[in-house]
Write a protein that holds these residues in place. Sequence first.
Motif, mmCIF file in Angstrom:
data_model
loop_
_atom_site.group_PDB
_atom_site.id
_atom_site.type_symbol
_atom_site.label_atom_id
_atom_site.label_comp_id
_atom_site.label_asym_id
_atom_site.label_seq_id
_atom_site.Cartn_x
_atom_site.Cartn_y
_atom_site.Cartn_z
ATOM 1 N N GLU A 46 0.882 -1.173 0.000
ATOM 2 C CA GLU A 46 0.000 0.000 0.000
ATOM 3 C C GLU A 46 0.914 1.215 0.000
ATOM 4 N N ASN A 47 0.417 2.330 -0.498
ATOM 5 C CA ASN A 47 1.250 3.529 -0.606
ATOM 6 C C ASN A 47 1.686 4.034 0.762
ATOM 7 N N SER A 48 2.858 4.647 0.790
ATOM 8 C CA SER A 48 3.398 5.197 2.032
ATOM 9 C C SER A 48 4.513 6.160 1.693
ATOM 10 N N THR A 49 4.619 7.226 2.451
ATOM 11 C CA THR A 49 5.816 8.074 2.391
ATOM 12 C C THR A 49 6.546 7.992 3.731
ATOM 13 N N ARG A 50 5.868 8.391 4.824
ATOM 14 C CA ARG A 50 6.512 8.469 6.137
ATOM 15 C C ARG A 50 7.001 7.128 6.668
ATOM 16 N N THR A 51 6.113 6.146 6.698
ATOM 17 C CA THR A 51 6.485 4.867 7.308
ATOM 18 C C THR A 51 7.603 4.216 6.504
ATOM 19 N N HIS A 52 7.435 4.185 5.188
ATOM 20 C CA HIS A 52 8.431 3.549 4.325
ATOM 21 C C HIS A 52 9.782 4.252 4.435
ATOM 22 N N ILE A 99 6.355 -4.771 6.631
ATOM 23 C CA ILE A 99 5.286 -4.999 5.635
ATOM 24 C C ILE A 99 4.125 -4.048 5.870
ATOM 25 N N ARG A 100 3.688 -3.413 4.808
ATOM 26 C CA ARG A 100 2.386 -2.721 4.816
ATOM 27 C C ARG A 100 1.518 -3.424 3.785
ATOM 28 N N HIS A 101 0.301 -3.766 4.201
ATOM 29 C CA HIS A 101 -0.589 -4.520 3.315
ATOM 30 C C HIS A 101 -2.034 -4.130 3.608
ATOM 31 N N GLN A 129 -4.057 -2.338 12.459
ATOM 32 C CA GLN A 129 -3.106 -1.792 13.428
ATOM 33 C C GLN A 129 -1.988 -1.039 12.715
ATOM 34 N N HIS A 130 -1.409 -0.080 13.424
ATOM 35 C CA HIS A 130 -0.230 0.637 12.925
ATOM 36 C C HIS A 130 0.684 0.858 14.133
ATOM 37 N N PRO A 131 1.330 -0.226 14.592
ATOM 38 C CA PRO A 131 2.050 -0.126 15.872
ATOM 39 C C PRO A 131 3.221 0.857 15.870
ATOM 40 N N PRO A 255 -1.314 11.876 12.176
ATOM 41 C CA PRO A 255 -0.301 10.940 11.672
ATOM 42 C C PRO A 255 0.237 11.320 10.295
ATOM 43 N N ALA A 256 -0.545 12.161 9.555
ATOM 44 C CA ALA A 256 -0.209 12.557 8.179
ATOM 45 C C ALA A 256 -0.225 11.324 7.259
ATOM 46 N N PRO A 257 -0.453 11.497 5.945
ATOM 47 C CA PRO A 257 -0.591 12.786 5.273
ATOM 48 C C PRO A 257 -1.866 13.523 5.703
HETATM 49 N N1 CP Z 1 1.425 8.120 8.923
HETATM 50 C C1 CP Z 1 1.645 7.238 7.932
HETATM 51 O O1 CP Z 1 1.537 6.005 8.083
HETATM 52 O O2 CP Z 1 2.031 7.835 6.754
HETATM 53 P P1 CP Z 1 2.380 7.061 5.418
HETATM 54 O O3 CP Z 1 1.116 6.414 4.916
HETATM 55 O O4 CP Z 1 2.928 8.110 4.469
HETATM 56 O O5 CP Z 1 3.392 6.000 5.746
#
Ligand code: CP
Length: 299
Positions: A46-52, A99-101, A129-131, A255-257
């Motif tokens: 799944e898309n991510s900027t911060r977590t990735h 992993i993000r799924h 969850q997003h621990p 948490p953003a975005p």
């Molecule tokens: N807060 C958060 O999980 O941002 P991303 O989706 O950009 O990783």
Amino acid sequence: LKHLLTVEALTDEEVMGLIKRASQFKKGARCILNKPQYFVANLFFENSTRTHKSFEVAEKKLGLEVIEFDASTSSVQKGETLYDTILTMSALGVDAVVIRHSDENYYHELVESKSIQCSIINGGDGSGQHPSQCLLDLMTIYEEFGYFEGLKVAIVGDITHSRVAKSNMQLLKRLGAQVYFSGPKEWYDEAFEVYGHYLPLDELVEEVDVMMMLRVQHERHVGENHFSKEAYHQAYGLTIERAKRMKKSAIIMHPAPVNRDVELADQLVESLPSRIVQQMTNGVYMRMAILEAVLNGKA
Ligand code: CP
């Protein structure tokens, strides 16, 4: 830790230990790893900027070997399953995977497998969850107040679809915070009453220490009626007017975005009470602490 899957699986001591370790990293502490070389891979379906990217920065700061993985150019495109992808990573000698799924609880079959040896760090599972986000949020709150007991925290917005909200309500309640909820009733579930109480935003805004605003998760609202941006902002958003009524010591989190001018007014994102940029910075240090704990705790 062998894995980081949910916040419920962490003891209070582990949570406070991770917060303390992340703070040490922020002050320049060096990492202590049991082996000279570890391989890690970040698998984001799944898309991510911060977590990735904060996991990637954390991994590089720890001196780990980061294995590139792009789902769009991998054998996932040939129909390979998540299980077989992680089995492959394990066979290659990768020590930990982030992993993000989109599937909630995707990790069960991975951690139950006798063939998969790598540690699993959950970078977000659907609306589950997003621990790591929760832990960086708690670090940010702890930096501000130095305690959780009795702290009043409002979680506002698209709660049913938010994995951040679920992890935060569970851990904040366990650590003694008073959790409140607000936002559209159609994005709220009575099941959350175990963790806190729902109140209209205008009743909460003057009372709480932390205003945690959530992103409206348009991608999870397929087929649902949408609010207009302006209507949502006026009814459930942190407007400039509402922010003026907050306690002087209260902070704004997200948490953003951020959907600017929807969950909160554009000008509030980088305002004095906002800790949104600090949350992103803390994400790197918390993820260093998580990786160190998981790699050293690996069987
Ligand atoms: N807060 C958060 O999980 O941002 P991303 O989706 O950009 O990783």
